[in-house]
Design a protein around this motif. Structure first.
Motif, PDB file in Angstrom:
ATOM      1  N   MET A 187       0.832  -1.202   0.000  1.00 19.70           N
ATOM      2  CA  MET A 187       0.000   0.000   0.000  1.00 19.70           C
ATOM      3  C   MET A 187       0.870   1.257   0.000  1.00 19.70           C
ATOM      4  SD  MET A 187      -2.851   1.303   2.751  1.00 19.70           S
ATOM      5  CE  MET A 187      -4.171   0.269   2.107  1.00 19.70           C
ATOM      6  N   PRO A 188       0.763   2.088  -1.042  1.00 19.56           N
ATOM      7  CA  PRO A 188       1.535   3.337  -1.044  1.00 19.56           C
ATOM      8  C   PRO A 188       1.046   4.275   0.061  1.00 19.56           C
ATOM      9  CG  PRO A 188       0.682   2.803  -3.239  1.00 19.56           C
ATOM     10  CD  PRO A 188      -0.016   1.912  -2.266  1.00 19.56           C
ATOM     11  N   ALA A 189       1.906   5.148   0.486  1.00 18.28           N
ATOM     12  CA  ALA A 189       1.493   6.143   1.470  1.00 18.28           C
ATOM     13  C   ALA A 189       0.410   7.021   0.853  1.00 18.28           C
ATOM     14  CB  ALA A 189       2.690   6.990   1.897  1.00 18.28           C
ATOM     15  N   PRO A 190      -0.729   7.199   1.524  1.00 20.39           N
ATOM     16  CA  PRO A 190      -1.809   8.022   0.975  1.00 20.39           C
ATOM     17  C   PRO A 190      -1.323   9.441   0.709  1.00 20.39           C
ATOM     18  CG  PRO A 190      -2.597   6.734   2.836  1.00 20.39           C
ATOM     19  CD  PRO A 190      -1.115   6.582   2.805  1.00 20.39           C
ATOM     20  N   THR A 191      -1.891  10.039  -0.312  1.00 21.07           N
ATOM     21  CA  THR A 191      -1.561  11.423  -0.651  1.00 21.07           C
ATOM     22  C   THR A 191      -2.736  12.318  -0.315  1.00 21.07           C
ATOM     23  OG1 THR A 191      -2.335  11.081  -2.919  1.00 21.07           O
ATOM     24  CG2 THR A 191       0.015  10.740  -2.479  1.00 21.07           C
ATOM     25  N   ALA A 192      -2.456  13.532   0.073  1.00 19.63           N
ATOM     26  CA  ALA A 192      -3.506  14.492   0.418  1.00 19.63           C
ATOM     27  C   ALA A 192      -4.023  15.130  -0.854  1.00 19.63           C
ATOM     28  CB  ALA A 192      -2.974  15.550   1.375  1.00 19.63           C
ATOM     29  N   LEU A 228       6.097   3.228   0.985  1.00 16.84           N
ATOM     30  CA  LEU A 228       5.012   2.370   1.424  1.00 16.84           C
ATOM     31  C   LEU A 228       4.561   2.789   2.816  1.00 16.84           C
ATOM     32  CD1 LEU A 228       6.396  -1.086   0.217  1.00 16.84           C
ATOM     33  CD2 LEU A 228       4.841   0.471  -0.972  1.00 16.84           C
ATOM     34  N   LEU A 229       3.254   2.761   3.045  1.00 18.30           N
ATOM     35  CA  LEU A 229       2.713   3.247   4.311  1.00 18.30           C
ATOM     36  C   LEU A 229       3.099   2.368   5.483  1.00 18.30           C
ATOM     37  CD1 LEU A 229       0.844   5.112   5.959  1.00 18.30           C
ATOM     38  CD2 LEU A 229      -1.048   3.573   5.351  1.00 18.30           C
ATOM     39  N   MET A 230       2.931   1.060   5.337  1.00 23.22           N
ATOM     40  CA  MET A 230       3.045   0.152   6.471  1.00 23.22           C
ATOM     41  C   MET A 230       4.490  -0.303   6.642  1.00 23.22           C
ATOM     42  SD  MET A 230      -0.018   0.274   7.492  1.00 23.22           S
ATOM     43  CE  MET A 230      -0.385  -1.074   8.607  1.00 23.22           C
ATOM     44  N   VAL A 231       5.247   0.488   7.363  1.00 25.75           N
ATOM     45  CA  VAL A 231       6.666   0.213   7.579  1.00 25.75           C
ATOM     46  C   VAL A 231       6.935   0.129   9.076  1.00 25.75           C
ATOM     47  CG1 VAL A 231       7.178   2.691   7.430  1.00 25.75           C
ATOM     48  CG2 VAL A 231       9.016   1.019   7.130  1.00 25.75           C
ATOM     49  N   ALA A 232       7.775  -0.836   9.465  1.00 26.10           N
ATOM     50  CA  ALA A 232       8.118  -1.039  10.876  1.00 26.10           C
ATOM     51  C   ALA A 232       9.611  -1.306  10.997  1.00 26.10           C
ATOM     52  CB  ALA A 232       7.324  -2.204  11.462  1.00 26.10           C
ATOM     53  N   ARG A 233      10.110  -1.145  12.187  1.00 23.60           N
ATOM     54  CA  ARG A 233      11.517  -1.414  12.487  1.00 23.60           C
ATOM     55  C   ARG A 233      11.644  -2.866  12.921  1.00 23.60           C
ATOM     56  NH1 ARG A 233      16.180  -2.390  14.589  1.00 23.60           N
ATOM     57  NH2 ARG A 233      17.719  -0.730  14.889  1.00 23.60           N
ATOM     58  N   LEU A 234      12.561  -3.585  12.295  1.00 27.39           N
ATOM     59  CA  LEU A 234      12.798  -4.972  12.664  1.00 27.39           C
ATOM     60  C   LEU A 234      13.581  -5.043  13.974  1.00 27.39           C
ATOM     61  CD1 LEU A 234      13.853  -6.434   9.199  1.00 27.39           C
ATOM     62  CD2 LEU A 234      11.839  -7.109  10.501  1.00 27.39           C
ATOM     63  N   TYR A 235      13.243  -6.024  14.810  1.00 29.71           N
ATOM     64  CA  TYR A 235      14.031  -6.241  16.019  1.00 29.71           C
ATOM     65  C   TYR A 235      15.442  -6.660  15.647  1.00 29.71           C
ATOM     66  CZ  TYR A 235      10.190  -5.856  19.346  1.00 29.71           C
ATOM     67  OH  TYR A 235       9.176  -5.382  20.138  1.00 29.71           O
ATOM     68  N   ALA A 236      15.510  -7.581  14.678  1.00 30.41           N
ATOM     69  CA  ALA A 236      16.806  -8.071  14.216  1.00 30.41           C
ATOM     70  C   ALA A 236      16.869  -7.848  12.710  1.00 30.41           C
ATOM     71  CB  ALA A 236      16.971  -9.559  14.544  1.00 30.41           C
ATOM     72  N   PRO A 237      17.519  -6.766  12.253  1.00 30.99           N
ATOM     73  CA  PRO A 237      17.514  -6.432  10.824  1.00 30.99           C
ATOM     74  C   PRO A 237      17.998  -7.546   9.920  1.00 30.99           C
ATOM     75  CG  PRO A 237      18.370  -4.617  12.124  1.00 30.99           C
ATOM     76  CD  PRO A 237      18.211  -5.775  13.061  1.00 30.99           C
ATOM     77  N   ALA A 238      18.850  -8.424  10.416  1.00 32.17           N
ATOM     78  CA  ALA A 238      19.373  -9.488   9.559  1.00 32.17           C
ATOM     79  C   ALA A 238      18.343 -10.587   9.321  1.00 32.17           C
ATOM     80  CB  ALA A 238      20.636 -10.097  10.190  1.00 32.17           C
ATOM     81  N   ARG A 239      17.306 -10.623  10.151  1.00 34.41           N
ATOM     82  CA  ARG A 239      16.298 -11.672  10.029  1.00 34.41           C
ATOM     83  C   ARG A 239      15.206 -11.224   9.064  1.00 34.41           C
ATOM     84  NH1 ARG A 239      13.511 -12.867  15.453  1.00 34.41           N
ATOM     85  NH2 ARG A 239      15.686 -13.333  15.979  1.00 34.41           N
ATOM     86  N   VAL A 240      14.925 -12.027   8.064  1.00 36.63           N
ATOM     87  CA  VAL A 240      13.891 -11.711   7.080  1.00 36.63           C
ATOM     88  C   VAL A 240      12.575 -12.307   7.546  1.00 36.63           C
ATOM     89  CG1 VAL A 240      13.133 -11.955   4.697  1.00 36.63           C
ATOM     90  CG2 VAL A 240      15.561 -11.676   5.215  1.00 36.63           C
ATOM     91  N   ALA A 241      11.552 -11.477   7.675  1.00 33.66           N
ATOM     92  CA  ALA A 241      10.240 -11.966   8.115  1.00 33.66           C
ATOM     93  C   ALA A 241       9.657 -12.908   7.072  1.00 33.66           C
ATOM     94  CB  ALA A 241       9.295 -10.778   8.312  1.00 33.66           C
ATOM     95  N   HIS A 265       9.112   8.568   9.980  1.00 31.57           N
ATOM     96  CA  HIS A 265      10.565   8.345  10.012  1.00 31.57           C
ATOM     97  C   HIS A 265      10.930   7.059   9.291  1.00 31.57           C
ATOM     98  CE1 HIS A 265      11.470  11.771  12.510  1.00 31.57           C
ATOM     99  NE2 HIS A 265      10.516  11.410  13.369  1.00 31.57           N
ATOM    100  N   GLY A 266      10.098   6.040   9.407  1.00 30.13           N
ATOM    101  CA  GLY A 266      10.368   4.806   8.681  1.00 30.13           C
ATOM    102  C   GLY A 266      10.313   5.017   7.185  1.00 30.13           C
ATOM    103  N   ARG A 267       9.327   5.791   6.718  1.00 33.51           N
ATOM    104  CA  ARG A 267       9.203   6.035   5.278  1.00 33.51           C
ATOM    105  C   ARG A 267      10.331   6.912   4.765  1.00 33.51           C
ATOM    106  NH1 ARG A 267       5.116   9.024   4.413  1.00 33.51           N
ATOM    107  NH2 ARG A 267       4.332   9.339   6.539  1.00 33.51           N
ATOM    108  N   ASP A 268      10.732   7.903   5.552  1.00 33.31           N
ATOM    109  CA  ASP A 268      11.847   8.767   5.139  1.00 33.31           C
ATOM    110  C   ASP A 268      13.145   7.957   5.039  1.00 33.31           C
ATOM    111  OD1 ASP A 268      10.161  10.917   5.057  1.00 33.31           O
ATOM    112  OD2 ASP A 268      10.758  11.718   7.008  1.00 33.31           O
TER     113      ASP A 268
END
Length: 482
Positions: A177-182, A249-262, A235-238
């Motif tokens: 999902m792209p970040a919504p635009t105003a 993309l709108l739905m972005v999160a910080r991984l606990y362990a960046p090396a681990r692929v969900a 901040h995640g999108r930036d």
């Protein structure tokens, strides 16, 4: 292949996966072939399989409240945490803090976090990572370090639950999902209208996109959740855009362990993580979230079904799918509809009673009754259509709807002729005009004909004399109306 053979094959294989796949493929090919001309065999092939009872039902009110409340609490805590740290970082960037003060040093760390996705760390001789400024940050947990500006995967899942509850979006659409635009807002200048692109997968037709306009006009408006989603993922999108230009993309999160692929979905390719960031909601995220809140199952299918059935309109699917898959099989809808069906049945009965003969059949006239143009009246003072003076104000055509009316064989020729004349008007009037003026009278006379008997009714019409014809003529013209 004959229709009979096809029906037998269909009945035998309708419950098998292979059988459904074969017929579904043939049906899809027929729908796409311009030469398709119909016919009994192709019509049988195009007939849909009966929808199976859904394994997931909509939530009861208390169940839904429990799920939504759990998501609201978790997302609200994350949102307030990120807002507080954002204010501090903006003050540091604006030079509003006293240099070397605690807030100033914390603002410097937050600025580093926003640029890199993590707080400053040192590598110990053992190879382990050590969080710098632990005393300043208050510890090394995610909430005290990178969580100050970024959502965790569980917090992002809570946001997705709220979005699905509000907009009935599928779990899979959050992956891309792209970040919504105003866009341009209508009405109040303080409102913001977002254009949200929603992706839907269609069997055999690839991807289908639609744009939904959602307005933030206040705290309780649907668009307020979009505003909050944009703020908490900013901040995640930036960072994602800096690390991989073009990513928004709108739905972005910080991984606990960046090396681990969900884990990826089984039916779609989620975007690969970018640095310490991941996108969308994986199935295992939904499972972990419901286990953490002891909900007894992933909430997404049920919360989406609840919103669709509550609103009663299609959401990213067709009207037929809405009725066949969501509304009709849902147990909560069925229970809630019982009173509606009962009220509708009672109303139908009441309407039906208004277009049947409401009086009595008699073998002979009663001297105590008053004669009218269509029936004999037992008591005009108890008329359903009284006049201010206490008499009856009904048109003589309505006598047949009155409980005080008595019809004996002497009336049959006149009434049979009246029915024939009313029927003859159908060829000279449009349907709406005929229905409005004559339909109820026609139905009432048909009911009376059925009670008298068709043969006796037709024979009576043949006996109609000049007086009967004159009265019918006056009734049709409305000259006998009060």
């Amino acid at each position: 292949m004959t229709v009979a053979v096809l029906k037998r094959w269909r009945a035998r294989h309708v419950s098998t996966v292979t059988g459904k796949a074969v017929l579904s493929t043939v049906r899809l090919l027929l729908q796409q072939d311009r030469r398709f001309a119909g016919g009994p065999v192709t019509e049988e092939l195009l007939r849909r399989f009966p929808a199976a009872k859904p394994s997931k039902q909509s939530y009861e009110d208390d169940e839904r409240k429990r799920v939504v409340l759990a998501a609201q609490r978790q997302f609200r805590a994350a949102r307030l945490r990120i807002e507080e740290n954002n204010r501090l970082m903006r003050a540091w960037r604006a030079g509003e803090l006293e240099e070397a003060s605690r807030d100033w040093r914390l603002g410097e760390v937050l600025n580093h976090l926003a640029r890199t996705g993590d707080v400053p760390r040192s590598i110990l001789p053992s190879g382990q990572s050590h969080v710098d400024h632990r005393n300043l940050l208050g510890g090394s947990s995610p909430e005290q370090t990178w969580g100050r500006l970024f959502l965790s995967r569980m917090e992002l899942t809570a946001l997705a639950v709220l979005l699905s509850d509000r907009f009935a979006w599928n779990l899979t659409i959050y992956d891309r999902m792209p970040a919504p635009t105003a866009g341009p807002s209508m009405g109040e200048k303080t409102s913001i209208t977002y254009q949200v692109q929603v992706e839907k997968h269609r069997a055999g037709r690839g991807r289908w996109f639609s744009t939904e306009n959602v307005t933030d006009s206040g705290a309780d408006s649907p668009g307020r959740l979009i505003t909050q989603a944009l703020e908490t993922t900013a901040h995640g999108r930036d960072l994602a855009t800096r690390l991989r230009p073009g990513t928004d993309l709108l739905m972005v999160a910080r991984l606990y362990a960046p090396a681990r692929v969900a884990h990826r979905h089984q039916d779609t390719e989620r975007p690969r993580p970018v640095g310490p960031l991941s996108f969308g909601i994986a199935y295992n995220d939904a499972q972990r979230w419901q286990q953490a809140h002891d909900l007894g199952g992933s909430p997404f299918q049920r919360v989406r079904r609840t919103t669709v059935t509550r609103e009663g309109r299609p959401r990213q699917h067709s009207q037929s799918t809405n009725e066949r898959v969501y509304v009709l099989p849902d147990a909560n809808v069925q229970r809630a509809s019982r009173s509606v069906f009962a009220d509708g049945a009672e109303e139908a009965v009441e309407q039906a009673e208004t277009v049947v003969f409401g009086g009595h059949l008699a073998d002979a006239p009663d001297p105590a009754h008053d004669q009218t143009a269509t029936a004999d009246c037992e008591d005009e003072t108890t008329s359903p259509w009284p006049t201010p003076e206490g008499g009856c104000g009904a048109d003589f055509m309505l006598c047949l709807a009155c409980k005080n009316a008595y019809v004996h064989p002497g009336h049959h020729p006149r009434l049979a002729l009246l029915q024939q004349q009313i029927a003859s008007l159908r060829s000279v009037l449009d349907d709406s005009a005929w229905n409005e003026r004559w339909q109820d009278h026609s139905l009432r006379l048909e009911d009376l004909r059925d009670r008298v008997g068709a043969a006796a009714w037709d024979a009576a019409r043949a006996r109609a004399g000049s007086d009967d014809s004159a009265l019918v003529h006056l009734l049709m013209k409305g000259d006998l109306a009060p």
